[in-house]
Design an enzyme around this catalytic site. Structure first.
Site, PDB file in Angstrom:
ATOM      1  N   LEU A   1      -6.272  -0.545   5.261  1.00 34.65           N
ATOM      2  CA  LEU A   1      -5.668  -1.541   5.402  1.00 34.65           C
ATOM      3  C   LEU A   1      -6.478  -2.715   6.410  1.00 34.65           C
ATOM      4  O   LEU A   1      -6.425  -4.252   5.484  1.00 34.65           O
ATOM      5  CB  LEU A   1      -4.582  -1.645   5.691  1.00 34.65           C
ATOM      6  CG  LEU A   1      -3.189  -1.304   4.796  1.00 34.65           C
ATOM      7  CD1 LEU A   1      -1.761  -1.438   5.439  1.00 34.65           C
ATOM      8  CD2 LEU A   1      -3.420  -1.605   3.124  1.00 34.65           C
TER       9      LEU A   1
ATOM     10  N   ASP B   1      -1.633  11.275  -5.879  1.00 35.13           N
ATOM     11  CA  ASP B   1      -2.154  11.994  -6.324  1.00 35.13           C
ATOM     12  C   ASP B   1      -2.451  12.869  -5.224  1.00 35.13           C
ATOM     13  O   ASP B   1      -3.278  12.833  -4.799  1.00 35.13           O
ATOM     14  CB  ASP B   1      -2.793  11.464  -7.394  1.00 35.13           C
ATOM     15  CG  ASP B   1      -4.230  11.316  -6.788  1.00 35.13           C
ATOM     16  OD1 ASP B   1      -3.964  10.561  -5.591  1.00 35.13           O
ATOM     17  OD2 ASP B   1      -5.450  11.001  -6.820  1.00 35.13           O
TER      18      ASP B   1
ATOM     19  N   GLU C   1       0.868  -1.264  -0.043  1.00 31.75           N
ATOM     20  CA  GLU C   1      -0.214   0.018   0.139  1.00 31.75           C
ATOM     21  C   GLU C   1       1.002   1.056   0.142  1.00 31.75           C
ATOM     22  O   GLU C   1       2.070   0.924   0.141  1.00 31.75           O
ATOM     23  CB  GLU C   1      -0.673   0.045   1.346  1.00 31.75           C
ATOM     24  CG  GLU C   1      -1.783   1.070   1.378  1.00 31.75           C
ATOM     25  CD  GLU C   1      -2.722   1.087   0.466  1.00 31.75           C
ATOM     26  OE1 GLU C   1      -2.976   1.249  -0.184  1.00 31.75           O
ATOM     27  OE2 GLU C   1      -3.438   1.536   1.534  1.00 31.75           O
ATOM     28  N   ASP C   2       0.344   2.556  -0.395  1.00 33.79           N
ATOM     29  CA  ASP C   2       1.485   3.630  -0.493  1.00 33.79           C
ATOM     30  C   ASP C   2       0.803   3.936   0.384  1.00 33.79           C
ATOM     31  O   ASP C   2       2.013   5.084   1.663  1.00 33.79           O
ATOM     32  CB  ASP C   2       0.670   4.951  -2.082  1.00 33.79           C
ATOM     33  CG  ASP C   2      -0.762   4.620  -1.655  1.00 33.79           C
ATOM     34  OD1 ASP C   2      -1.234   4.229  -0.333  1.00 33.79           O
ATOM     35  OD2 ASP C   2      -1.390   5.040  -2.335  1.00 33.79           O
TER      36      ASP C   2
ATOM     37  N   LYS D   1       1.915   7.632   8.313  1.00 38.05           N
ATOM     38  CA  LYS D   1       1.028   9.035   8.656  1.00 38.05           C
ATOM     39  C   LYS D   1       1.057   9.084  10.326  1.00 38.05           C
ATOM     40  O   LYS D   1       0.186   8.667  11.010  1.00 38.05           O
ATOM     41  CB  LYS D   1       0.473  10.059   8.038  1.00 38.05           C
ATOM     42  CG  LYS D   1      -0.067  10.402   6.939  1.00 38.05           C
ATOM     43  CD  LYS D   1      -1.277  11.174   6.334  1.00 38.05           C
ATOM     44  CE  LYS D   1      -0.951  11.776   5.212  1.00 38.05           C
ATOM     45  NZ  LYS D   1      -2.450  12.583   4.385  1.00 38.05           N
TER      46      LYS D   1
ATOM     47  N   ARG E   1       1.793  12.009  -9.758  1.00 38.59           N
ATOM     48  CA  ARG E   1       2.677  10.772  -9.040  1.00 38.59           C
ATOM     49  C   ARG E   1       3.335  10.187  -9.928  1.00 38.59           C
ATOM     50  O   ARG E   1       3.670   9.866  -8.947  1.00 38.59           O
ATOM     51  CB  ARG E   1       0.960   9.459  -9.466  1.00 38.59           C
ATOM     52  CG  ARG E   1      -0.730   9.340  -9.229  1.00 38.59           C
ATOM     53  CD  ARG E   1      -1.012   8.404  -9.463  1.00 38.59           C
ATOM     54  NE  ARG E   1      -2.322   8.578  -9.944  1.00 38.59           N
ATOM     55  CZ  ARG E   1      -2.869   8.340  -8.788  1.00 38.59           C
ATOM     56  NH1 ARG E   1      -2.786   7.889  -7.422  1.00 38.59           N
ATOM     57  NH2 ARG E   1      -4.668   8.125  -8.546  1.00 38.59           N
TER      58      ARG E   1
ATOM     59  N   ASP F   1      -2.729   6.146   6.638  1.00 37.04           N
ATOM     60  CA  ASP F   1      -3.680   7.136   7.199  1.00 37.04           C
ATOM     61  C   ASP F   1      -4.781   6.603   8.749  1.00 37.04           C
ATOM     62  O   ASP F   1      -3.989   6.680   9.060  1.00 37.04           O
ATOM     63  CB  ASP F   1      -4.351   7.984   6.722  1.00 37.04           C
ATOM     64  CG  ASP F   1      -4.851   9.862   7.338  1.00 37.04           C
ATOM     65  OD1 ASP F   1      -4.149  10.087   7.867  1.00 37.04           O
ATOM     66  OD2 ASP F   1      -5.760  10.344   6.491  1.00 37.04           O
ATOM     67  N   THR F   2      -5.748   6.729   8.593  1.00 39.22           N
ATOM     68  CA  THR F   2      -6.919   6.065   9.130  1.00 39.22           C
ATOM     69  C   THR F   2      -6.479   4.770   9.787  1.00 39.22           C
ATOM     70  O   THR F   2      -6.555   3.766  10.420  1.00 39.22           O
ATOM     71  CB  THR F   2      -7.970   6.088   9.354  1.00 39.22           C
ATOM     72  OG1 THR F   2      -8.651   5.997   7.877  1.00 39.22           O
ATOM     73  CG2 THR F   2      -8.511   8.180   9.301  1.00 39.22           C
ATOM     74  N   GLY F   3      -5.992   3.500   8.615  1.00 40.63           N
ATOM     75  CA  GLY F   3      -5.737   2.654   8.606  1.00 40.63           C
ATOM     76  C   GLY F   3      -7.130   1.861   7.773  1.00 40.63           C
ATOM     77  O   GLY F   3      -7.175   0.611   7.959  1.00 40.63           O
TER      78      GLY F   3
HETATM   79  P1  5GP Z   1      -6.689   5.314   4.834  1.00 37.53           P
HETATM   80  O1  5GP Z   1      -7.411   4.818   4.314  1.00 37.53           O
HETATM   81  O2  5GP Z   1      -5.550   4.823   5.610  1.00 37.53           O
HETATM   82  O3  5GP Z   1      -7.482   6.474   5.652  1.00 37.53           O
HETATM   83  O4  5GP Z   1      -6.104   5.943   3.976  1.00 37.53           O
HETATM   84  C1  5GP Z   1      -5.888   5.165   2.915  1.00 37.53           C
HETATM   85  C2  5GP Z   1      -5.267   6.042   1.435  1.00 37.53           C
HETATM   86  O5  5GP Z   1      -5.761   6.858   2.192  1.00 37.53           O
HETATM   87  C3  5GP Z   1      -4.730   5.355   0.272  1.00 37.53           C
HETATM   88  O6  5GP Z   1      -5.065   4.347   0.239  1.00 37.53           O
HETATM   89  C4  5GP Z   1      -4.612   7.272  -0.224  1.00 37.53           C
HETATM   90  O7  5GP Z   1      -5.205   6.870  -1.096  1.00 37.53           O
HETATM   91  C5  5GP Z   1      -5.200   8.219   0.379  1.00 37.53           C
HETATM   92  N1  5GP Z   1      -4.759   9.140   1.168  1.00 37.53           N
HETATM   93  C6  5GP Z   1      -4.448   9.360   2.265  1.00 37.53           C
HETATM   94  N2  5GP Z   1      -3.191   9.540   2.595  1.00 37.53           N
HETATM   95  C7  5GP Z   1      -3.355  10.437   1.750  1.00 37.53           C
HETATM   96  C8  5GP Z   1      -2.418  11.689   1.282  1.00 37.53           C
HETATM   97  O8  5GP Z   1      -1.718  12.468   2.473  1.00 37.53           O
HETATM   98  N3  5GP Z   1      -2.288  11.678   0.356  1.00 37.53           N
HETATM   99  C9  5GP Z   1      -2.655  11.187  -0.902  1.00 37.53           C
HETATM  100  N4  5GP Z   1      -2.452  11.055  -2.246  1.00 37.53           N
HETATM  101  N5  5GP Z   1      -3.173   9.932  -0.402  1.00 37.53           N
HETATM  102  C10 5GP Z   1      -3.705  10.054   0.670  1.00 37.53           C
END
Ligand code: 5GP
Length: 170
Positions: A104, A155, A95-96, A127, A161, A99-101
């Site tokens: 995943l 992006d 995964e790139d 993060k 990207r 953030d909140t998880g």
């Molecule tokens: P989560 O589900 O962990 O909150 O977020 C994961 C997804 O949110 C990542 O795969 C990505 O697509 C997007 N995301 C979260 N933070 C960022 C950020 O700072 N920049 C970008 N471009 N995408 C983010």
């Protein structure tokens, strides 16, 4: 919006990819591995990582969405599912950014229900490190602050990207 500052340079990123590639080569030396890239953001990580691997490895991709603009929608949707049956296989999800998880955790539930032999995670950027991570990420790239970042696959509305480094937008 325009790019305000480079957070992590291309050479730092490449060094980290090398280190993680070496670890994966050691950990899966005697095992088959199926790497699952989460599109679209992980495409550059996967491509750079793939070139460092010296093991028996295959690749598949999934596409999920949880973000619109710079805000999480709070929901994850599978846009494209896997082509391969993962039952009985060693899986590494790449995964790139974490953030909140939500993304995943959702993928973990879905993919565990398909009975892989093993399931591990690699995440390039993580993060807000002070908050508790709800799952074990075996291969971690960089810990970063809460800012919205772009580049190295990430992006903003489809742009940036291609940058070989990680940057913050303003
Ligand atoms: P989560 O589900 O962990 O909150 O977020 C994961 C997804 O949110 C990542 O795969 C990505 O697509 C997007 N995301 C979260 N933070 C960022 C950020 O700072 N920049 C970008 N471009 N995408 C983010």
């Amino acid at each position: 919006m325009k790019i305000s500052k480079e957070l992590i340079s291309e050479s730092e990123i490449q060094k980290k990819i090398n280190e993680i590639g070496n670890l994966i080569n050691q950990d899966y030396a005697e095992k088959d591995l199926l790497i699952i890239g989460i599109l679209k953001g992980a495409f550059i990580t996967i491509s750079d990582l793939a070139k460092r691997l010296k093991i028996d490895v295959s690749f598949d991709f999934m596409s999920v969405s949880s973000y619109e603009g710079t805000e999480s929608s709070g929901q994850v949707k599978i846009e494209k599912d896997l082509d391969i049956d993962i039952t009985g296989k060693n899986i590494l999800i790449v995964e790139d950014i974490f953030d909140t998880g939500l993304t995943l955790s959702y993928l973990k539930n879905i993919l565990e229900s398909r009975n892989p032999k093993s399931l591990e995670f690699m995440c390039m950027f993580i993060k807000n490190t002070e908050k508790e991570i709800p799952l074990d990420i075996k291969y971690k790239g960089f810990s970063i602050g809460p800012e919205f970042v772009v580049g190295y696959g990430l992006d903003h509305e489809g742009k940036y990207r291609e940058l070989p480094y990680l940057a913050v937008l303003s």
